[in-house]
Design a protein around this motif. Structure first.
Motif, PDB file in Angstrom:
ATOM      1  N   ASP A  40       0.816  -1.213   0.000  1.00 37.81           N
ATOM      2  CA  ASP A  40       0.000   0.000   0.000  1.00 37.81           C
ATOM      3  C   ASP A  40       0.851   1.265   0.000  1.00 37.81           C
ATOM      4  OD1 ASP A  40      -2.296  -1.526   0.023  1.00 37.81           O
ATOM      5  OD2 ASP A  40      -2.491  -1.473   2.215  1.00 37.81           O
ATOM      6  N   GLN A  41       2.075   1.177   0.545  1.00 35.56           N
ATOM      7  CA  GLN A  41       2.981   2.319   0.629  1.00 35.56           C
ATOM      8  C   GLN A  41       4.308   1.959  -0.057  1.00 35.56           C
ATOM      9  OE1 GLN A  41       2.481   5.333   2.559  1.00 35.56           O
ATOM     10  NE2 GLN A  41       0.352   4.714   2.771  1.00 35.56           N
ATOM     11  N   GLU A  54       7.474   7.594   2.896  1.00 35.84           N
ATOM     12  CA  GLU A  54       6.664   6.671   2.104  1.00 35.84           C
ATOM     13  C   GLU A  54       5.486   7.430   1.528  1.00 35.84           C
ATOM     14  OE1 GLU A  54       5.527   3.458   4.650  1.00 35.84           O
ATOM     15  OE2 GLU A  54       7.375   2.366   4.264  1.00 35.84           O
ATOM     16  N   GLN A  55       5.069   6.998   0.374  1.00 36.26           N
ATOM     17  CA  GLN A  55       3.890   7.568  -0.281  1.00 36.26           C
ATOM     18  C   GLN A  55       2.938   6.426  -0.610  1.00 36.26           C
ATOM     19  OE1 GLN A  55       3.352  10.819  -0.723  1.00 36.26           O
ATOM     20  NE2 GLN A  55       5.342  11.286   0.169  1.00 36.26           N
ATOM     21  N   PRO A  56       1.638   6.715  -0.611  1.00 37.50           N
ATOM     22  CA  PRO A  56       0.697   5.676  -1.051  1.00 37.50           C
ATOM     23  C   PRO A  56       1.029   5.244  -2.483  1.00 37.50           C
ATOM     24  CG  PRO A  56      -0.472   7.506  -0.029  1.00 37.50           C
ATOM     25  CD  PRO A  56       0.962   7.935  -0.187  1.00 37.50           C
ATOM     26  N   THR A  57       0.948   3.963  -2.720  1.00 37.18           N
ATOM     27  CA  THR A  57       1.288   3.422  -4.040  1.00 37.18           C
ATOM     28  C   THR A  57       0.456   4.065  -5.143  1.00 37.18           C
ATOM     29  OG1 THR A  57       1.981   1.346  -3.060  1.00 37.18           O
ATOM     30  CG2 THR A  57       1.457   1.296  -5.396  1.00 37.18           C
TER      31      THR A  57
END
Length: 161
Positions: A40-41, A54-57
């Motif tokens: 998800d990240q 981290e960023q959301p996918t």
């Protein structure tokens, strides 16, 4: 009526413009294949050997798809506009390089996300891969034909008669 002094775009510009859209398709197809396995990240920044951001996918996918699509479309559309510069292939080079870098970055981030916990640490050398992907811009650049001025086209036509 042609623009006075403008250069006509060569027939290779359509091929070069379509080639400029390949990075968009590569990111899209790879995401469709990997979307079930991706976390998800995705880690997008490291400090030393520690992941820090981290960023959301889905955000990473949307940004990569958007940049590659916009760069490809700009290259494709600019290939049909009359220009006064000596090199009409420049938009293909710039658009291709931008798309190549973003596609390379996508593969780095997605690969590290797919590797999971085993990929903890700074991705040494992966940045070089992303930069080497900029070399993709040379493919549409070399495919695009140089513009031919109206005057030289008339000169060629006169000399052949």
């Amino acid at each position: 009526m042609p623009v006075q002094g403008a250069k006509n775009q060569g027939p290779g510009n359509l091929s070069a413009g379509l080639l400029s859209l390949i990075p968009f398709l590569v990111v899209l197809v790879s995401w469709l294949i990997w979307r079930q396995q991706l976390p998800d990240q995705l880690t997008t920044q490291w400090s030393g050997s520690e992941p820090t951001t981290e960023q959301p996918t889905f955000v990473v996918v949307i940004v990569c798809l958007g940049v590659t699509l916009i760069a490809g479309l700009i290259a494709l559309i600019s290939g049909f506009a009359p220009v006064n510069e000596s090199d009409s292939a420049r938009p293909f080079l710039i658009g291709g390089m931008i798309s190549g870098i973003v596609t390379g970055a996508w593969f780095v981030l997605a690969s590290l996300g797919l590797a999971g916990e085993s990929a903890i640490g700074r991705p040494v050398g992966w940045g070089l891969l992303a930069l080497l992907a900029a070399g993709f811009g040379f493919l549409p650049f070399f495919v695009a034909h140089r513009a031919i001025t109206d005057e030289s086209a008339r000169g060629i036509a006169k000399s052949s008669t």
